[in-house]
Write a protein that holds these residues in place. Sequence first.
Motif, PDB file in Angstrom:
ATOM      1  N   THR A 210       0.833  -1.209   0.000  1.00  0.00           N
ATOM      2  CA  THR A 210       0.000   0.000   0.000  1.00  0.00           C
ATOM      3  C   THR A 210       0.862   1.251   0.000  1.00  0.00           C
ATOM      4  O   THR A 210       0.545   2.254  -0.675  1.00  0.00           O
ATOM      5  N   ALA A 211       1.938   1.243   0.761  1.00  0.00           N
ATOM      6  CA  ALA A 211       2.851   2.397   0.796  1.00  0.00           C
ATOM      7  C   ALA A 211       3.474   2.629  -0.576  1.00  0.00           C
ATOM      8  O   ALA A 211       3.628   3.784  -1.022  1.00  0.00           O
ATOM      9  N   GLU A 212       3.847   1.549  -1.259  1.00  0.00           N
ATOM     10  CA  GLU A 212       4.420   1.688  -2.597  1.00  0.00           C
ATOM     11  C   GLU A 212       3.392   2.266  -3.570  1.00  0.00           C
ATOM     12  O   GLU A 212       3.728   3.104  -4.430  1.00  0.00           O
ATOM     13  N   ALA A 213       2.138   1.820  -3.441  1.00  0.00           N
ATOM     14  CA  ALA A 213       1.084   2.356  -4.304  1.00  0.00           C
ATOM     15  C   ALA A 213       0.875   3.844  -4.048  1.00  0.00           C
ATOM     16  O   ALA A 213       0.692   4.640  -4.992  1.00  0.00           O
ATOM     17  N   ALA A 225      -3.746   9.007  -3.488  1.00  0.00           N
ATOM     18  CA  ALA A 225      -2.556   8.779  -2.636  1.00  0.00           C
ATOM     19  C   ALA A 225      -2.906   8.967  -1.164  1.00  0.00           C
ATOM     20  O   ALA A 225      -2.460   8.196  -0.298  1.00  0.00           O
ATOM     21  N   LEU A 226      -3.706  10.017  -0.879  1.00  0.00           N
ATOM     22  CA  LEU A 226      -4.110  10.228   0.517  1.00  0.00           C
ATOM     23  C   LEU A 226      -4.943   9.058   1.035  1.00  0.00           C
ATOM     24  O   LEU A 226      -4.820   8.643   2.182  1.00  0.00           O
ATOM     25  N   GLY A 227      -5.804   8.507   0.175  1.00  0.00           N
ATOM     26  CA  GLY A 227      -6.599   7.353   0.580  1.00  0.00           C
ATOM     27  C   GLY A 227      -5.730   6.151   0.893  1.00  0.00           C
ATOM     28  O   GLY A 227      -5.966   5.421   1.871  1.00  0.00           O
ATOM     29  N   GLU A 228      -4.699   5.949   0.053  1.00  0.00           N
ATOM     30  CA  GLU A 228      -3.775   4.833   0.311  1.00  0.00           C
ATOM     31  C   GLU A 228      -3.005   5.052   1.621  1.00  0.00           C
ATOM     32  O   GLU A 228      -2.734   4.109   2.368  1.00  0.00           O
TER      33      GLU A 228
END
Length: 387
Positions: A210-213, A225-228
Amino acid sequence: MSVTVGTLGVVTGIERNELREVSAAVLAVATHLSVRDVLQTILTSARRLVGARYAALGVPDSEGGFSEFLADGITDEQWAAIGPLPRQHGLLGVLLSDPSPVRLADIREHPRFDWWPAAHPVLTDFLGMPISDGEEILGEIFLANKIKPGGFTAQDEELLELLAAHAAIALVNARLYERGRELTIVEERHRIARELHDSVTQKLFSLRLTAEAAAALVERDAGRALGELDTVRRLAAEAADELRSVVIGLRPPDLAGDGLDVALGKQIDVLNRVHGAVVRFRGGPIPRLAAAREEAVYRISQEALHNALRHSAAGRIEVDLVMRAGGVVLEVRDDGVGFDLSTQEHASRRLGLSSMRERARSAGGKLKVTSHSPGGTTVRLEVPVDQ
């Protein structure tokens, strides 16, 4: 009143009590007493039964010294003045290498006699016995300066051989006990590794993906990105909870060896290192309880701490373990949000309370839980002391 015991001849009622104490001490080595306490009991009894002024018992280490060296018949001041523990030299070395007992009219006439420090008592007649398990010499016990004239006798030698056999049992039991503890530690490590693999590792893997996404989306879709990143925060919190659950779920330490108060204190030290809440422990002298009862008290304290740390949002948790009115009392108090015992809202916590109540009943104890929202929760357990 006297009785005849094998070839040891007639012993008095007082001597029978001494032998009974030795037997009780050896039987207790794996439950209530440390091996040092047992060896000290054997040593003191040997000096009294044989009628010697001085006695000592040594268990060698692998570096030419002694891991244990006990003395009886001298004061603490004399012991301090003598200086460092002896090395495996002179007659001490002989008794650790030769399975034969040594009985002398004057220790100073033995060819291996070396010396002793200036503050050491002057020894004359001497009776030394290796402590053996089969062909292995585990230690040595010796007596010096027979109180009655005439020196040590063959009967004294036979009695000391019997007591040395008791010391060997204590040392072998302690060795087996330590090996059992090591096996338990290995098993616990394997269990923790499995739990970490099954839960925490998966969470961390998901967190990494998730961090990579999120990193890939930062420049072209800031909203996604904020949602991830929100997912990253959630997964990190869940992973931390899983780790804390593993710590709280550790099997009881060696209650038989440590005692309930020491074991609980160790557990709380661990919790203080992995949780934000401050956990304070106050323990007084606690008598030993039956093994099943001690484990029940320990498990209830664990569950109460688990509830407080997971559900109460407490900043401070206090744990008391004390003797009151002939019983052992455990109290776990937190300053958290509390909860309503009558509602279905904290189902997992209520399930834990059922488990605690069942454990309390099995231990013959009484459990009382009080909670106020807000105001915190108190879990109080009383169990009777074994008779």
